[in-house]
Design a protein around this motif. Structure first.
Motif, mmCIF file in Angstrom:
data_model
loop_
_atom_site.group_PDB
_atom_site.id
_atom_site.type_symbol
_atom_site.label_atom_id
_atom_site.label_comp_id
_atom_site.label_asym_id
_atom_site.label_seq_id
_atom_site.Cartn_x
_atom_site.Cartn_y
_atom_site.Cartn_z
ATOM 1 N N ASP A 44 0.829 -1.212 0.000
ATOM 2 C CA ASP A 44 0.000 0.000 0.000
ATOM 3 C C ASP A 44 0.865 1.265 0.000
ATOM 4 O OD1 ASP A 44 -2.472 1.297 0.112
ATOM 5 O OD2 ASP A 44 -2.372 1.497 2.300
ATOM 6 N N ASN A 45 0.361 2.314 -0.715
ATOM 7 C CA ASN A 45 0.995 3.652 -0.711
ATOM 8 C C ASN A 45 2.410 3.624 -1.294
ATOM 9 O OD1 ASN A 45 -1.048 5.362 0.689
ATOM 10 N ND2 ASN A 45 -0.712 3.887 2.333
ATOM 11 N N CYS A 46 2.500 3.291 -2.574
ATOM 12 C CA CYS A 46 3.819 3.171 -3.221
ATOM 13 C C CYS A 46 4.282 4.452 -3.905
ATOM 14 C CB CYS A 46 3.767 2.066 -4.285
ATOM 15 S SG CYS A 46 3.323 0.439 -3.657
ATOM 16 N N GLU A 47 3.401 5.449 -4.068
ATOM 17 C CA GLU A 47 3.669 6.538 -5.003
ATOM 18 C C GLU A 47 4.916 7.370 -4.702
ATOM 19 O OE1 GLU A 47 0.775 7.411 -1.879
ATOM 20 O OE2 GLU A 47 0.511 6.208 -3.678
ATOM 21 N N HIS A 48 5.293 7.492 -3.439
ATOM 22 C CA HIS A 48 6.435 8.347 -3.109
ATOM 23 C C HIS A 48 7.757 7.573 -3.118
ATOM 24 C CE1 HIS A 48 5.243 6.355 0.541
ATOM 25 N NE2 HIS A 48 6.233 6.855 1.244
ATOM 26 N N THR A 66 -7.686 15.471 5.973
ATOM 27 C CA THR A 66 -8.369 16.553 5.269
ATOM 28 C C THR A 66 -8.341 16.270 3.774
ATOM 29 O OG1 THR A 66 -6.413 17.923 4.867
ATOM 30 C CG2 THR A 66 -7.540 18.192 7.001
ATOM 31 N N LEU A 67 -9.310 16.823 3.064
ATOM 32 C CA LEU A 67 -9.344 16.658 1.611
ATOM 33 C C LEU A 67 -8.155 17.373 0.971
ATOM 34 C CD1 LEU A 67 -10.897 15.555 -0.804
ATOM 35 C CD2 LEU A 67 -12.216 17.685 -0.840
ATOM 36 N N ARG A 68 -7.841 18.559 1.487
ATOM 37 C CA ARG A 68 -6.701 19.290 0.941
ATOM 38 C C ARG A 68 -5.403 18.492 1.109
ATOM 39 N NH1 ARG A 68 -6.161 24.696 0.184
ATOM 40 N NH2 ARG A 68 -7.843 25.190 1.630
ATOM 41 N N GLY A 69 -5.250 17.862 2.273
ATOM 42 C CA GLY A 69 -4.042 17.092 2.524
ATOM 43 C C GLY A 69 -3.895 15.917 1.589
ATOM 44 N N ALA A 70 -5.018 15.252 1.272
ATOM 45 C CA ALA A 70 -4.969 14.099 0.371
ATOM 46 C C ALA A 70 -4.496 14.511 -1.015
ATOM 47 C CB ALA A 70 -6.342 13.439 0.293
ATOM 48 N N ASP A 87 2.479 17.497 -4.370
ATOM 49 C CA ASP A 87 3.860 17.746 -3.958
ATOM 50 C C ASP A 87 4.846 16.762 -4.572
ATOM 51 O OD1 ASP A 87 2.890 19.815 -2.489
ATOM 52 O OD2 ASP A 87 2.969 18.783 -0.555
ATOM 53 N N LEU A 88 4.343 15.630 -5.086
ATOM 54 C CA LEU A 88 5.221 14.650 -5.724
ATOM 55 C C LEU A 88 5.480 14.960 -7.201
ATOM 56 C CD1 LEU A 88 3.746 11.348 -4.204
ATOM 57 C CD2 LEU A 88 5.868 12.500 -3.557
ATOM 58 N N LEU A 89 4.837 16.012 -7.740
ATOM 59 C CA LEU A 89 5.009 16.375 -9.145
ATOM 60 C C LEU A 89 6.308 17.154 -9.341
ATOM 61 C CD1 LEU A 89 1.396 17.660 -9.992
ATOM 62 C CD2 LEU A 89 2.324 15.369 -10.392
ATOM 63 N N ASP A 111 8.301 20.418 -11.209
ATOM 64 C CA ASP A 111 7.906 21.821 -11.345
ATOM 65 C C ASP A 111 7.051 22.031 -12.592
ATOM 66 O OD1 ASP A 111 9.219 22.468 -9.027
ATOM 67 O OD2 ASP A 111 11.027 23.238 -10.025
ATOM 68 N N ASP A 112 7.459 21.442 -13.730
ATOM 69 C CA ASP A 112 6.685 21.600 -14.969
ATOM 70 C C ASP A 112 5.313 20.949 -14.849
ATOM 71 O OD1 ASP A 112 8.620 23.076 -16.209
ATOM 72 O OD2 ASP A 112 9.392 21.428 -17.445
ATOM 73 N N GLU A 113 5.253 19.808 -14.187
ATOM 74 C CA GLU A 113 3.962 19.130 -14.014
ATOM 75 C C GLU A 113 3.041 19.947 -13.116
ATOM 76 O OE1 GLU A 113 5.579 14.516 -14.477
ATOM 77 O OE2 GLU A 113 5.306 15.421 -12.491
ATOM 78 N N ARG A 114 3.596 20.580 -12.077
ATOM 79 C CA ARG A 114 2.772 21.427 -11.215
ATOM 80 C C ARG A 114 2.227 22.628 -11.988
ATOM 81 N NH1 ARG A 114 7.121 21.659 -6.513
ATOM 82 N NH2 ARG A 114 6.897 19.561 -5.668
ATOM 83 N N ARG A 115 3.077 23.209 -12.841
ATOM 84 C CA ARG A 115 2.624 24.379 -13.610
ATOM 85 C C ARG A 115 1.503 23.973 -14.581
ATOM 86 N NH1 ARG A 115 5.095 28.331 -18.021
ATOM 87 N NH2 ARG A 115 4.022 30.238 -17.357
ATOM 88 N N LEU A 116 1.696 22.863 -15.276
ATOM 89 C CA LEU A 116 0.655 22.395 -16.192
ATOM 90 C C LEU A 116 -0.626 22.092 -15.433
ATOM 91 C CD1 LEU A 116 -0.370 21.441 -18.938
ATOM 92 C CD2 LEU A 116 0.686 19.217 -18.486
#
Length: 860
Positions: A305-309, A431-435, A441-443, A445-450
């Motif tokens: 479980d929870n592998c993304e990071h 919280t929903l924001r935290g999820a 936060d794992l993106l 910089d370019d992915e966050r901007r897009l």
């Protein structure tokens, strides 16, 4: 031969009942290898079960059976026990006539059930049945307490202790039926305690997702690595644990859960695996090698479980483990896939409406009564929260303090409202924001901007739109794929094309980030320019490929509305251009009220002359025509014609004349209408424009029909139909059939009229014009009245009356009103005043889509 299962109709009311659930052990595999023999055995099984249940006053719910299972209800638990004992004795004594002997497991439980005989107590009985072995009868403590003292001769109830069963919050106290005639040496119960696993106890019930659980189990049979992906809060972990619980007795060496959420860096991954599996480190050996060697040859399921990071490190270790053990199956959860060979990625879908509402009601911290009044509000909340389980659970917890109405209002600022999750959960799950922030936060910089730029879109968008908005400084192709992979963007295939969409909750988060960046205004301008260009291109091609462009505009309806909102604030000239380009779209797709609202706003202060103003004023007149505003339509359309003649361009002049013709027709000014349509036809022939000729012919045909000149109207309508078929013009085909139907209806040939209206309906449905669709349904209803089907006629008539009210349409055309009075009057006379009024009201309660289906089904 197959013998249908006999049964008695349930006569027991909902309330406290005794449930008896049975099924045949190992039947699925046996059907696959010995189907004919199993058919004979099941035939006998069904007869013996039915006899045993009915002779002890049981009621069989055959519609709830699953293949070879039985579900029966009893008023008294002692009767259920006696039935189970009799059934097991008969199954042991029977000669199976060449078929394989069947071993049946049974469970008895007392609890509450609703009118549909569903609920948590029925589920509890099903879980108890799953814990039994073939030939065994298990009884819950609630049933044992009532049976004690009423046992059949020789029967006993053996205390098996308390057991944790799949998906039950608390351990269940279980008893086993004993009797000299029954087997007693069963293996340990199939409870969670008697299997190797470390699955965490779930403190809340699992809601819905039966299809998803079945689908994932099927995938695990076909693939050794399955990854559940989805945005934060989508329920990946809970779903994986439910699947694991369902498979608890399928792996000889157990099911092991590895939670990587607390793990910070890749070097700690092997330690997390070892701790979950109970393996100790060995001096001088790499821990990953130790895990691989100890798992070699074992048949087990790993749930990671929870592998993304920690994607790279997790992928490397899982690859090693899969290569060292061919019997190992791995189920992972992650915001994005591991990208390993052989991996099967499965996107966890949102909860469907009924499941989402059930989850909300179950988790609500305050009372939700009366439910029938509150359910629509709850359904709206769940829809706005995209069916995301975490968001729904957090919202449900706010009911007691806010109430439903205030909760709905505050969802505009959902991230401030949807907090207060479990204190024991990780911060990102509270919280929903935290999820969502965890994924964001794992993106890169370019992915966050897009991601934040995508907030300028409303609803779906395509790659072309994204590229236009992003400009040259940011290439979105790879970025979109990455956001899809990371479960932050939804792909929506539309035939050969692909569109993308942010879920509403993710869109709200991205919009916050865009405002914080200071770039919102810049990208809103780019968004406006792109959709203005799209609307202009559609306008220019509306005659030759109108249906295709209408579909394109409808797909981007929300984006066009957003562009309009911004244009009104930022550029009055662009807003004028945009409303002018969209007028035909609003008319053809029956968005009358929306179009008029925008046009009234923009034309208050147009700041323009010439073609731009002519187009917008013409659009205003076009829409005014079909909502009964004859004065406004006349003023706007004459002004549009004047402006087009001054600007030059015969094509636009011809279309302005056509629009004036329809205005005069709707105002019952047939002579003026015919003059305008014939002027349009003359220009069309001068231009030799087939599309324009067809439009003008449609107008002339309509006037001939309205004047009841059927002899002239019929051949013109037939020519219109021929031209439409030749050019594949759906509107022309629709109009050709419609006018032929009108002619037949006027002449009293209702059978021909009904068939032609149906053909016209089939054509216009592909265009999406609801007003024109309503005319075909009205026409078919009148034809039905003429054929003596009065109820059908009045139901459809009432449905279309309500449809016009919803659309804001107001078309009082004299000839059409006369036909409706004539034919609906016939239907009312046939039914009588009271029945006719009730039938009309029945139609008014029908949705538009249901009315379309009814019209097509009944007239086929």
């Amino acid at each position: 031969m197959d013998l249908p299962r006999s049964y008695s109709t349930p006569g027991l009311q909902a309330g406290t009942l005794t449930f008896l659930l049975t099924d045949v052990e190992g039947s699925t595999a046996r059907w696959q290898v010995e189907a004919e023999a199993m058919r004979k055995s099941i035939w006998l099984h069904d007869e013996l079960m039915t006899l045993s249940i009915t002779e002890h006053k049981g009621h069989i719910l055959t519609e709830r059976g699953e293949g070879d299972s039985f579900f029966a209800i009893f008023a008294r638990p002692s009767d259920a026990l006696a039935a189970a004992l009799a059934a097991q004795q008969r199954l042991q004594r029977v000669h199976w006539r060449g078929g394989p002997p069947l071993q049946v497991r049974m469970a008895i439980h007392v609890g509450e059930a609703g009118g549909d005989y569903r609920g948590p107590d029925v589920n509890c009985c099903a879980r108890l049945r799953s814990a039994a072995h073939g030939g065994q009868v298990l009884v819950s403590a609630s049933a044992e307490a009532l049976i004690r003292g009423h046992l059949p001769a020789g029967a006993t109830l053996v205390d098996e202790g308390r057991h944790r069963l799949k998906d039950l919050h608390e351990p269940l106290h279980v008893f086993q039926l004993g009797h000299p005639s029954l087997r007693g040496d069963f293996p340990p119960l199939r409870s969670l305690e008697n299997h190797h696993h470390n699955l965490p106890i779930q403190l809340t019930s699992f809601i819905g997702r039966e299809h998803e659980v079945t689908e994932i189990r099927r995938m695990l049979e076909a693939h050794r690595l399955v990854t559940l992906t989805g945005p934060g809060g989508s329920g990946k972990t809970r779903l994986a644990l439910q699947v694991a619980g369902e498979l608890i007795d399928s792996f000889d060496d157990g099911i092991w859960f590895v939670d990587l959420a607390p793990v910070i860096d890749s070097t700690s991954i092997p330690g997390a695996f070892a701790m979950a599996l109970g393996f100790a480190e060995e001096p001088g050996r790499n821990l990953a090698d130790v895990i691989g060697s100890r798992l070699r040859g074992l048949e087990l399921l790993l749930v990671v479980d929870n592998c993304e990071h920690l994607l790279e490190g997790v992928a490397k270790l899982i690859e090693v483990l899969l290569q060292s053990n061919e019997q190992l199956i791995v189920l992972t959860t992650s915001r994005e896939s591991l990208r390993l060979a052989g991996e099967h990625r499965w996107l966890v879908p949102p909860l469907v409406d009924i499941e989402a509402v059930h989850l909300f009601r179950t988790r609500a911290s305050g009372p939700l009564e009366p439910w029938t009044e509150l359910e629509p509000a709850v359904a709206e909340i769940c829809k706005r929260l995209d069916g995301i389980p975490l968001a729904i659970e957090l919202a449900a917890r706010r009911v007691e303090t806010l109430g439903l109405a205030e909760l709905v209002r505050r969802l505009e600022d959902r991230f401030k409202v949807l907090t207060g999750g479990s204190r024991t959960a990780l911060p990102r799950q509270q919280t929903l924001r935290g999820a969502i922030a965890w994924s964001h936060d794992l993106l890169t910089d370019d992915e966050r901007r897009l991601f934040r730029i995508l907030a300028v879109f409303d609803g779906g968008f395509d790659l072309e739109a994204c590229q236009a908005v992003c400009g040259e400084e940011l290439s979105p192709l790879d970025g979109l794929s990455n956001l899809v992979d990371k479960s932050l963007l939804v792909v929506e295939p539309r035939g050969a094309a692909v569109r993308y969409r942010l879920l509403d909750t993710l869109h709200a988060f991205a919009a916050e980030r865009l405002q914080e960046s200071g770039e919102a205004n810049e990208f809103a301008h780019r968004h406006l320019d792109h959709y203005l260009e799209l609307a202009n291109e559609a306008y220019q091609n509306r005659l030759r490929s109108g249906e295709l462009w209408l579909q394109r505009l409808e797909q981007d309806h929300n984006n066009l509305s957003r562009a309009l909102e911004f244009s009104v604030r930022s550029s009055r000239y662009k807003s004028l251009l945009l409303v002018g380009a969209l007028g035909w779209f609003w008319k053809e797709h029956s968005h009358y009220m929306e179009g008029r609202r925008w046009l009234d706003l923009v034309l208050k202060d147009p700041h323009a002359e010439g073609a731009a103003l002519a187009r917008a004023v013409g659009a205003a007149g076009l829409l005014a025509t079909w909502v009964g505003d004859h004065e406004g339509a006349h003023h706007h359309l004459l002004e549009s014609l004047r402006l087009w003649r001054a600007a030059g361009g015969q094509l636009e002049v011809a279309l302005a004349l056509e629009a004036l013709g329809w205005h005069h027709f709707s105002a019952n000014e047939e002579v003026d209408a015919q003059r305008r349509f014939e002027e349009c036809l003359d220009i069309s022939r001068e231009l030799d424009d087939e599309s324009l000729i067809i439009k003008a012919m449609s107008g002339v045909s309509q006037i001939l029909v309205a004047l009841h000149e059927t002899g002239r109207a019929r051949p013109l309508a037939q020519e219109l139909l021929t031209r439409g078929r030749r050019s594949n013009d759906l509107v022309a085909i629709h109009n050709g059939f419609h006018y032929l139907a009108d002619v037949a209806l006027i002449e009293g040939d209702c059978e021909t009229a009904e068939a032609a209206y149906r053909d016209s309906l089939l054509a216009i449905l592909k265009v999406g014009d609801q007003l024109e669709t309503s005319f075909e349904i009205q026409g078919g209803a009148m034809a039905a009245a003429g054929l003596g089907r009065a109820s059908r006629a009045l139901v459809l008539g009432g449905a279309m009356e309500m449809a016009w009210e919803r659309l804001g349409a107001d078309v009082e055309v004299r000839f059409w009103t006369g036909l409706m009075n004539r034919y609906f009057g016939m239907a009312r006379t046939q039914l009588g005043p009271e029945a006719a009024a009730a039938t009309w009201l029945e139609g008014r309660a029908m949705s538009f889509d249901d009315a379309v289906r009814y019209a097509l089904e009944q007239s086929s």
